[in-house]
Design a protein around this motif. Sequence first.
Motif, short mmCIF file in Angstrom:
data_model
loop_
_atom_site.label_atom_id
_atom_site.label_comp_id
_atom_site.label_asym_id
_atom_site.label_seq_id
_atom_site.Cartn_x
_atom_site.Cartn_y
_atom_site.Cartn_z
N ALA A 188 12.46 3.33 -13.12
CA ALA A 188 12.12 4.67 -13.58
C ALA A 188 12.86 5.74 -12.78
N LEU A 189 13.12 5.46 -11.52
CA LEU A 189 13.77 6.44 -10.66
C LEU A 189 15.28 6.51 -10.88
N VAL A 210 19.11 12.68 -10.00
CA VAL A 210 18.01 11.78 -9.65
C VAL A 210 17.06 12.58 -8.77
N GLN A 211 15.91 12.94 -9.33
CA GLN A 211 14.92 13.73 -8.60
C GLN A 211 13.78 12.82 -8.15
N ASN A 212 13.23 13.10 -6.98
CA ASN A 212 12.18 12.24 -6.42
C ASN A 212 11.09 13.12 -5.80
N ALA A 213 10.23 13.65 -6.67
CA ALA A 213 9.17 14.55 -6.20
C ALA A 213 8.19 13.83 -5.29
N ARG A 214 7.93 12.55 -5.57
CA ARG A 214 6.99 11.80 -4.73
C ARG A 214 7.53 11.65 -3.31
N MET A 215 8.83 11.38 -3.19
CA MET A 215 9.43 11.29 -1.86
C MET A 215 9.40 12.65 -1.16
N ALA A 216 9.60 13.72 -1.92
CA ALA A 216 9.51 15.06 -1.35
C ALA A 216 8.12 15.31 -0.78
N ASP A 217 7.08 14.89 -1.51
CA ASP A 217 5.71 15.04 -1.02
C ASP A 217 5.49 14.25 0.26
N THR A 218 6.04 13.04 0.31
CA THR A 218 5.89 12.19 1.49
C THR A 218 6.56 12.84 2.70
N ILE A 219 7.77 13.36 2.51
CA ILE A 219 8.47 14.00 3.62
C ILE A 219 7.72 15.24 4.10
N CYS A 220 7.19 16.03 3.17
CA CYS A 220 6.42 17.21 3.54
C CYS A 220 5.18 16.83 4.34
#
Length: 528
Positions: A188-189, A210-220
């Motif tokens: 999916a990614l 390729v966008q990864n909002a879930r990874m962005a949330d994890t990094i934040c």
Amino acid sequence: MNALSRTQVVLKPAVASKGGVVAAQNRLAAAVGAEILENGGDAVDAAVATSFALGVLEPWMSGPAGGGAMVIWRAEEAKAYSVFYGMRSPAGIDPADYPLSASGTASDLFPWKSVVGDRNVEGATSIAVPGTINGIGTAHKHFGRMSWRELLQPAAIHARRGFQIDWYAALIIASATRSLAKDPDAAALFLEDGQWPPVPPWTALDDRRVQNARMADTICYLAEEGFREFYEGEIAKHLAADVQAKGGSLSFDDLRTYHAEMRQAALVPYRDGGFYVAPDLTAGPTFADVFHHLTRSIASPCAEPESQAYCAYADAIDSAYRARLAEAGDREAPHRPACTTHFSVVDRHGNMVAKTQTLLSVFGSRVVSPSTGLLLNNGIMWFDPEPGHPNSLAPAKRCLMNVCPVIGETGEARFAIGASGGRKILPAVAQLSSFLIDYRMSLEEAFHQPRIDVSGGPAVIGDEMLAPKIIEALSERRRVVTTKRTVYPNAFACPTGVMRKGGINYGASEIMSPWADAVAESFPRGVA
């Protein structure tokens, strides 16, 4: 014979600045680090930001769920430190769950005996305990000047915005499409409709990402809670649960008990300078062995490396690798692509970082954690699945790696260097280091100088740009195969490096890599 041009010449000038410089395998990630330096950050601060940015912008090569090693130079102390954050097998892993196939070798980097279903190569059963975040977090705890939160924000922004699918990204994704399609979250990614590789863009207006909002949330979340959150908090619990739901062994306790190893690095003397290398389960000790041989075989360097030098490189690297194979059990296939990245940093005060980080194979395990958005490593493949060998699979065991970050000094200059490329890393870093010390090359000259690869295969691989007399001299002693230095596949590793000489900082990257670059901070205010 291939159809590649014999007249094309590729040049990539080194960057020079009185300010700091970051050299990385992705220009945008290097720019993130350079901006941190411009804002007053230390070399270690820039390394933190660059490390996370690379995991977002070059996700198939490294990421928060990988491992590696780094060497740090502190100018004020005139001391070097190494940080080892290699992956480790889960404590609950059972080698019996990796039965050997009746015949054949593994389908990826290492010529181990194959395991039924490639359980050690891809999928959740190939995931080892990651160390990258603990390694960079440990370095920041000791030497960082800027806040951890501030350093992670650029990576989170890039993850939410996404990286552009250009022709190079499309090529890399296409190379792993079949494996990525096996994991719904990875498919999916990275894939179109969950099954097809992205088509390379045909116009400059094509801005697919390729966008990864879930990874962005994890990094934040990590930015707010600190690096140990990855190992002791909610992220650790979710990550372990995701891996176990997909059939892997990684547990919360595996993460909770993981700690990177930091120590002062000793100088390996050579000529009028020497090297600081990563210790133990890296290529650092093998690198030191190479230069022990070169001390005797390159007694009086000429103006530039000629036949005698290249024969000495082949002998020294081959001898060092033979010792490594006999003692450590590292039997990696030398010419298959590995998933690793390296970047080097120098700040305006002369502090340096040489940092290598990896997921092991391209796209690691080809598994994405749905709770965190992280692409996960396949570190279990580092272990020999056959019992009774030095590197055989066992619970809670550290992985042997080929990473080789180096900080060297020539008497008049200091440099930080390293590379990606599996077993091709050591030959590349050793030759570049010799070019810089033995022949007093500039960083730009060293990165354009043709190299050979001697990493355990049946032949020496020689750059077609080497002088015919050098190829002839090598061929008198060994089987030699020549090839062109190209973008893909890369036969000679992908190095990046920085140098400080006479108060000026320089940065360079592999000339054939379309993404790699060195970026300098804007000229520091108030500096003449």
